[in-house]
Design an enzyme around this catalytic site. Structure first.
Site, mmCIF file in Angstrom:
data_model
loop_
_atom_site.group_PDB
_atom_site.id
_atom_site.type_symbol
_atom_site.label_atom_id
_atom_site.label_comp_id
_atom_site.label_asym_id
_atom_site.label_seq_id
_atom_site.Cartn_x
_atom_site.Cartn_y
_atom_site.Cartn_z
ATOM 1 N N ARG A 49 1.002 -1.257 -0.224
ATOM 2 C CA ARG A 49 0.571 0.451 0.109
ATOM 3 C C ARG A 49 0.773 1.277 -0.037
ATOM 4 N NH1 ARG A 49 -4.394 -0.737 4.735
ATOM 5 N NH2 ARG A 49 -2.457 -0.605 5.602
ATOM 6 N N ASP A 92 -3.886 -1.463 -2.965
ATOM 7 C CA ASP A 92 -4.909 -1.649 -1.440
ATOM 8 C C ASP A 92 -5.794 -2.620 -1.580
ATOM 9 O OD1 ASP A 92 -6.742 -1.709 0.112
ATOM 10 O OD2 ASP A 92 -7.307 0.134 0.213
ATOM 11 N N LYS A 147 2.188 -18.529 7.109
ATOM 12 C CA LYS A 147 1.868 -19.046 8.399
ATOM 13 C C LYS A 147 1.062 -17.745 9.193
ATOM 14 C CE LYS A 147 4.401 -20.147 11.593
ATOM 15 N NZ LYS A 147 5.250 -19.935 13.093
ATOM 16 N N HIS A 177 8.393 -22.976 6.774
ATOM 17 C CA HIS A 177 10.138 -22.692 6.185
ATOM 18 C C HIS A 177 10.718 -23.652 6.681
ATOM 19 C CE1 HIS A 177 10.914 -19.970 9.736
ATOM 20 N NE2 HIS A 177 11.928 -20.347 9.989
ATOM 21 N N LYS A 181 14.390 -26.083 5.329
ATOM 22 C CA LYS A 181 16.136 -25.809 6.019
ATOM 23 C C LYS A 181 16.559 -27.689 4.746
ATOM 24 C CE LYS A 181 15.231 -23.697 9.694
ATOM 25 N NZ LYS A 181 15.404 -22.019 9.969
ATOM 26 N N ASP A 234 2.962 -21.008 17.014
ATOM 27 C CA ASP A 234 3.779 -20.319 16.867
ATOM 28 C C ASP A 234 4.833 -21.519 16.775
ATOM 29 O OD1 ASP A 234 5.146 -18.212 15.516
ATOM 30 O OD2 ASP A 234 6.291 -18.204 17.062
ATOM 31 N N HIS A 239 6.352 -26.016 12.578
ATOM 32 C CA HIS A 239 7.825 -26.841 12.535
ATOM 33 C C HIS A 239 7.898 -27.924 13.015
ATOM 34 C CE1 HIS A 239 7.650 -22.775 11.014
ATOM 35 N NE2 HIS A 239 8.492 -21.721 12.150
ATOM 36 N N LYS A 340 11.739 -20.379 24.218
ATOM 37 C CA LYS A 340 12.114 -18.468 23.298
ATOM 38 C C LYS A 340 13.258 -18.705 25.009
ATOM 39 C CE LYS A 340 9.440 -17.058 19.750
ATOM 40 N NZ LYS A 340 9.937 -17.904 18.603
ATOM 41 N N LYS A 345 21.136 -20.992 20.389
ATOM 42 C CA LYS A 345 19.930 -21.202 18.910
ATOM 43 C C LYS A 345 20.099 -22.532 18.390
ATOM 44 C CE LYS A 345 18.627 -19.202 15.276
ATOM 45 N NZ LYS A 345 16.846 -19.429 14.644
HETATM 46 C C1 BG6 Z 1 9.027 -18.445 12.702
HETATM 47 C C2 BG6 Z 1 8.466 -18.371 14.358
HETATM 48 O O1 BG6 Z 1 7.704 -19.399 12.087
HETATM 49 O O2 BG6 Z 1 10.070 -19.035 13.390
HETATM 50 C C3 BG6 Z 1 8.905 -17.465 15.015
HETATM 51 O O3 BG6 Z 1 7.196 -17.374 13.675
HETATM 52 C C4 BG6 Z 1 10.222 -18.131 15.604
HETATM 53 O O4 BG6 Z 1 8.911 -16.720 16.238
HETATM 54 C C5 BG6 Z 1 10.678 -18.170 13.617
HETATM 55 O O5 BG6 Z 1 11.369 -16.825 15.596
HETATM 56 C C6 BG6 Z 1 12.527 -19.699 13.854
HETATM 57 O O6 BG6 Z 1 12.569 -20.099 12.662
HETATM 58 P P1 BG6 Z 1 14.426 -20.143 12.302
HETATM 59 O O7 BG6 Z 1 14.282 -20.466 10.663
HETATM 60 O O8 BG6 Z 1 15.211 -18.573 13.100
HETATM 61 O O9 BG6 Z 1 14.647 -21.057 13.472
#
Ligand code: BG6
Length: 490
Positions: A49, A92, A147, A177, A181, A234, A239, A340, A345
């Site tokens: 937009r 729009d 999503k 996603h 990977k 989420d 995932h 989280k 990570k």
């Molecule tokens: C997303 C979630 O789908 O995946 C996020 O909405 C999350 O909350 C993210 O942080 C994690 O993805 P990745 O690829 O960084 O592990």
């Protein structure tokens, strides 16, 4: 999953101004261009937009590439070629007239139209209706959905029904996603191209499976969205359950999209229900309190921007003991955990094998005698197989040690760059292969199981348990696995 150059596309990116587009999608499209994987005649049409001119849009894309690509990746020559593919149309989403303008930028006689909806699901219906009104949908037109597809079974059905009024299932590409990977795709090769693993992939050989998806980030300014959703919706609904399916599914008869997805749906339908009767033993919810990560202090969930110090019962951590009720997996628990503000990570699948039926070595060494297959999805993609060997030492007799055979995908070639998941998924949507996208019945089977679990929490009045940021979750998540005489893989 194909490597052929696809038919030329008009790749229309709805939500071109948004965070996902800027952070992930434009960099991914650029990498595809740089790797010569895009058809030379394919175009990328940003739709939003924002009152941008064509050149302002191109400046925005250049700025985002400079920010998110590594130095040296954005050469003058590559940028010239990539920017020549870009076009912008101000739309729009609720205005049918604006979609007629979009129609002028598209040529479906020469190119396949791929519509990528990086927008909230609340406008999916408007976009589909207006694409149809502007006569932009033909038998080849595709739609890619980000999503969340709903927040429960009912709302996901509403979204799916709306889209299905305009697009057949074989034209709908639902993104998870994690399926893009590289190491997730490698699971298919590992399982089905290696008889060593395939022949042992069942409850005769495997004791249990652990799947951990831990993140160090907190909410990143997404409180208002996240507080209504929580980690279960989420991360687990999509995932983690997709990873579980990739581990647990039966070998598909062919490597095509529907054969793979048929097998995944069977797994989801075989998940043992977690209800108010068993939820206290099978699942744990947590919420992070203030703490520190990598030596840096971070605030607790309720102090996050937008949190207003409120007493929210939304979980930022979940641990579950799931069971797949079928012949292959009877008696083999799948322990899932995701949270989280954890210390590290990491996404990792650990397959823990059963011990031999009879033990003949020194009893003191019994603890180290087990095989584990550790599949590391991120970071440092790789596969490690823990095997037991004799120590090379004349003094020690038959002293054992547990060592890892290490397949490190990152160090094989120092110049190798692991493609981002979105690169693979955007490419597949242009090629027209749905193997790495989620079919409607998968989403619905997954919501059915998750809804039951979420309802069980609310029926039993479950309160989130606190854990300090920078730790591996509430104490209950350790008890969840230790009650069964097992422990989380470190
Ligand atoms: C997303 C979630 O789908 O995946 C996020 O909405 C999350 O909350 C993210 O942080 C994690 O993805 P990745 O690829 O960084 O592990």
């Amino acid at each position: 999953m194909s490597h052929q150059i696809h038919k030329a596309c008009d790749f229309v990116l709805f939500g071109a101004k948004g965070d996902l587009a800027m952070r992930k999608l434009f960099p991914a499209l650029f990498q595809l261009h740089a790797a010569n994987l895009l058809n030379p005649d394919s175009r990328i049409i940003g739709v939003a937009r924002a009152d941008w001119s064509q050149s302002e849009f191109i400046d925005q894309v250049e700025a985002t590439l400079k920010r998110f690509l590594k130095s040296g990746e954005l050469s003058v020559e590559l940028w010239a070629g990539f920017s020549a593919r870009l076009d912008y149309v101000k739309v729009d989403m609720t205005s049918a007239e604006d979609f007629k303008k979009l129609g002028q930028a598209i040529d479906q006689s020469k190119r396949v139209m791929v519509n990528y909806l990086a927008t909230p699901p609340s406008v999916f219906g408007d976009i589909c209706q207006n694409l149809s009104f502007a006569e932009l949908i033909n038998e080849e037109t595709r739609i890619v959905l980000e999503k969340p597809i709903g927040h429960d079974l009912e709302s996901s059905k509403v979204i799916n029904d709306t889209v299905a009024r305009y697009f057949k299932e074989n034209r709908i590409y639902r993104i998870d996603h994690y399926l893009g990977k590289e190491t997730v795709q490698n699971l298919i090769a590992l399982r089905f191209a290696n008889n060593l693993f395939n022949s042992q992939w069942n409850n005769h050989s495997i004791d249990h499976v652990q799947i951990t998806v831990s993140e160090t980030v907190g909410l990143e300014g997404r409180y208002s969205y996240y507080d209504k959703v929580g980690q279960m919706r989420d991360m687990v609904q999509n995932h983690l359950l997709q990873l579980l399916c990739m581990v647990a599914m039966n070998p598909p008869s062919k490597l095509d999209a529907d054969s793979i997805r048929d097998e995944k749906v069977r797994v989801l339908k075989a998940l043992h229900p977690i209800t108010s009767d068993n939820v206290h033993k099978r699942a744990v919810r947590g919420q992070y309190a203030a703490g520190s990560i990598n030596g840096k202090s971070v605030v607790g969930y309720s102090e996050e921007d937008g949190g207003g110090q409120s007493q929210s019962n939304t979980e930022t951590f979940v641990a579950i003991r799931a069971n797949v009720d079928n012949w292959r997996w009877a008696g083999v628990p799948f322990y899932l955990r995701t949270g989280k503000r954890m210390p590290q990570k990491m996404t990792e699948i650990v397959v823990v094998y059963k011990n031999n039926p009879h033990y003949i070595f020194d009893k003191k060494q019994k603890d180290i005698v087990n095989n584990r297959l550790v599949i590391r999805l991120q970071p440092d993609e790789g596969i490690r197989l823990h095997v037991v060997t004799k120590q090379l030492d004349m003094q020690q007799g038959m002293a054992l040690q547990n060592r890892a055979l290490n397949l490190d995908f990152t160090s094989d070639d120092p110049n190798h760059r692991t493609p981002d998941a979105y690169e693979r998924l955007l490419l597949e949507s242009m090629v027209g292969d749905q193997s790495l996208f989620v079919r409607r019945d998968e989403i619905e089977a997954s919501w059915t199981w998750c809804d039951e679990l979420i309802n069980a929490w609310s029926e039993t009045g479950d309160e989130v348990k606190n854990y300090n940021a920078g730790t591996w979750g509430p104490i209950g998540s350790i008890a969840l696995i230790e009650r069964d005489g097992r422990s989380w893989h470190e």
